[in-house]
Write an enzyme that holds these catalytic residues in place. Structure first.
Site, short mmCIF file in Angstrom:
data_model
loop_
_atom_site.label_atom_id
_atom_site.label_comp_id
_atom_site.label_asym_id
_atom_site.label_seq_id
_atom_site.Cartn_x
_atom_site.Cartn_y
_atom_site.Cartn_z
N HIS A 22 -13.61 2.08 -1.05
CA HIS A 22 -13.69 1.10 0.04
C HIS A 22 -14.20 -0.26 -0.45
CE1 HIS A 22 -14.19 4.33 3.43
NE2 HIS A 22 -12.93 3.93 3.35
N ARG A 59 -12.53 9.03 19.00
CA ARG A 59 -12.35 8.80 20.44
C ARG A 59 -12.38 10.13 21.19
NH1 ARG A 59 -7.55 4.73 19.05
NH2 ARG A 59 -7.46 6.26 17.40
N ARG A 89 -13.47 15.12 6.15
CA ARG A 89 -14.23 15.44 4.93
C ARG A 89 -15.68 15.76 5.28
NH1 ARG A 89 -12.49 9.92 2.06
NH2 ARG A 89 -10.43 9.96 3.00
N ARG A 149 -2.47 -2.17 -3.63
CA ARG A 149 -3.72 -1.42 -3.48
C ARG A 149 -3.65 -0.23 -4.44
NH1 ARG A 149 -5.90 2.68 1.02
NH2 ARG A 149 -7.97 2.80 0.13
N GLY A 151 -12.36 1.52 12.01
CA GLY A 151 -12.01 1.90 13.38
C GLY A 151 -13.20 2.36 14.20
N ASN A 163 0.87 -1.17 0.00
CA ASN A 163 0.00 0.00 0.00
C ASN A 163 0.91 1.22 0.00
OD1 ASN A 163 -1.92 1.95 0.38
ND2 ASN A 163 -2.94 0.93 2.09
N GLU A 185 -8.34 -5.50 4.74
CA GLU A 185 -8.14 -5.20 3.32
C GLU A 185 -6.89 -5.87 2.77
OE1 GLU A 185 -9.10 -1.13 4.60
OE2 GLU A 185 -9.87 -0.82 2.59
N GLY A 232 -11.94 7.58 6.42
CA GLY A 232 -12.94 7.76 5.38
C GLY A 232 -14.13 6.89 5.75
P1 ADP Z 1 -8.30 4.12 8.34
O1 ADP Z 1 -9.61 4.56 7.80
O2 ADP Z 1 -7.20 5.11 8.10
O3 ADP Z 1 -7.95 2.70 7.99
P2 ADP Z 1 -9.33 3.35 10.96
O4 ADP Z 1 -10.22 2.35 10.31
O5 ADP Z 1 -8.44 2.90 12.08
O6 ADP Z 1 -8.43 4.14 9.93
O7 ADP Z 1 -10.29 4.49 11.52
C1 ADP Z 1 -9.83 5.65 12.15
C2 ADP Z 1 -10.96 6.19 13.02
O8 ADP Z 1 -11.39 5.15 13.88
C3 ADP Z 1 -10.60 7.36 13.91
O9 ADP Z 1 -11.69 8.28 13.95
C4 ADP Z 1 -10.43 6.76 15.27
O10 ADP Z 1 -10.89 7.62 16.26
C5 ADP Z 1 -11.34 5.57 15.23
N1 ADP Z 1 -10.75 4.48 16.00
C6 ADP Z 1 -9.66 3.77 15.68
N2 ADP Z 1 -9.38 2.87 16.64
C7 ADP Z 1 -10.33 3.02 17.57
C8 ADP Z 1 -10.58 2.40 18.80
N3 ADP Z 1 -9.80 1.42 19.26
N4 ADP Z 1 -11.64 2.84 19.49
C9 ADP Z 1 -12.43 3.82 19.03
N5 ADP Z 1 -12.24 4.45 17.88
C10 ADP Z 1 -11.21 4.06 17.16
#
Ligand code: ADP
Length: 374
Positions: A153, A257, A214, A64, A303, A7, A361, A185
């Protein structure tokens, strides 16, 4: 097979070597600050990566690539021709595609004997009907300039919906699934009988849900007002909507968070932002249920989707009218502390099933790459 998944970002390279038979990650690393003295370019980053991997067998490399345009509906072997085809649509994802393709080209130079495969974020959505992918602008804008909705996605929506069907002991072909991917995203996808038939991101990943930085959906006429208010060019306005808006613009932080912490403290801006995110999400979920004439399962991933029980409660609560129920005890288990868990959170007697599913992914890219070269 051992598949190396790359990636490549603008100044970084994430990679994993995955054994597709056992699904195990053999090696995983992250090279940052490409372009600086230690790692001056992608070729040197690739050499570093291959040196670290020299004791392992590698069968192929899966890359990717964010945008495949309308030509690629599945993962594709890299040849001069396919690479040129992808380059011809790269202006549609100017932040992502050029670095992705720089990674592909560096691999071809540094390891010329290994096959390379491109796995596109857009490919899964190429099954959308014209009614979902067209914008109501003159036909020529689509035909001549490729201006339409593509969706992103796709690798994640594809992977989690397959996992969901397995958990339901069914196949996707028999199911209507809504996949909600909420990370930095965010997008929702309606998957009818295994096919994406609508998704919330559009020509670019800016459309749809409220995201970390965004805005998501906004009246296109607001662009002129924002540009005037800030004395921005068009490019600066779009960059603003991509990088300074969403949660960051509303609350000062792009991290969900932080939003939850502020909400607990009683910060009214945080509460409004949470309600805005949830409200927009519910509108899409409701629309997609109607578009599919019903829904068998809803998946929360990414996340935020995986870790914020309050959001899942909000969404399923709004579907109470159609008999959807959530199991609050199970739901509470998929929170920040248990980031990588997958499981069912359906309430007793619910008319549809609900899951928190950990997306993967990289594994999906490895599996697709293996199937292309087999
Ligand atoms: P990406 O989209 O870059 O792959 P993630 O899927 O980890 O990133 O998503 C990032 C978002 O998820 C952020 O808003 C973060 O606050 C939230 N997040 C990531 N890990 C956690 C967690 N353990 N608990 C709560 N929120 C989380």
């Amino acid at each position: 097979m051992n598949i190396l998944v790359f990636n490549s970002g603008s100044s970084s390279l994430r990679y994993q070597l995955i054994d597709t038979a056992t699904r195990a990650v053999i090696v995983k690393d992250y090279i940052e600050r490409i372009g600086e003295s230690e790692t001056p370019d992608f070729n040197s980053a690739m050499r570093r990566a291959f040196a670290a991997l020299s004791s392992h067998k590698i069968d192929a490399i899966g890359h990717r690539v964010v945008h495949g345009g309308a030509n690629f509906s599945s993962a594709t072997l890299v040849t001069d021709k396919t690479l040129a085809q992808v380059e011809s649509v790269s202006h549609l994802a100017p932040l992502h595609n050029p670095p992705n393709l720089t990674g592909v080209k560096a691999c071809r130079e540094v390891m010329p004997n290994l096959p390379n495969v491109m796995v596109f974020d857009t490919a899964f959505h190429m099954t959308m009907p014209a009614s979902a992918y067209m914008y109501a602008i003159p036909q020529n804008d689509y035909k001549k300039h490729g201006i339409r909705r593509y969706g992103f996605h796709g690798t994640s929506h594809d992977y989690v919906s397959q996992e969901c069907a397995k958990l339901c002991k069914s196949t996707r072909e028999k199911m209507r699934i809504i996949s909600v991917h909420l990370g930095n995203g965010c997008s929702v996808c309606a998957i009818d009988k295994g096919k994406s038939i609508d998704t919330s991101m559009g020509l670019t990943p800016l459309e749809g849900l409220i995201m970390g930085t965004r805005s998501g959906d906004i009246d296109p006429a607001a662009i002129e007002y924002i540009a005037k208010a800030h004395d921005f060019s068009t490019a600066e306005t779009i960059s603003y909507l991509n990088k300074k808006c969403g949660l960051l613009g509303l609350t000062g932080s792009n991290d969900f968070r932080d939003l939850m912490t502020e909400m607990d403290k009683g910060n009214p801006d945080a509460t409004t932002a949470f309600e805005m995110v949830a409200h927009r999400l519910v509108k899409y979920v409701g629309a997609y249920i109607t578009v599919m004439n019903g829904c068998d399962a809803i998946i929360f991933t990414g996340g935020i989707g995986n870790n914020i029980p309050e959001l899942r409660t909000y969404v399923i609560g709004k579907l109470g009218y159609m008999g959807a129920k959530i199991d609050e005890k199970e739901n509470a288990k998929y929170n920040s502390k248990d980031r990588f868990q997958t499981g069912e959170i359906t309430g007793k007697g619910s008319s549809l099933r609900t899951f928190a599913i950990c997306t993967n992914e990289e594994l999906s890219i490895a599996l697709q790459t293996a199937s292309v070269i087999q």
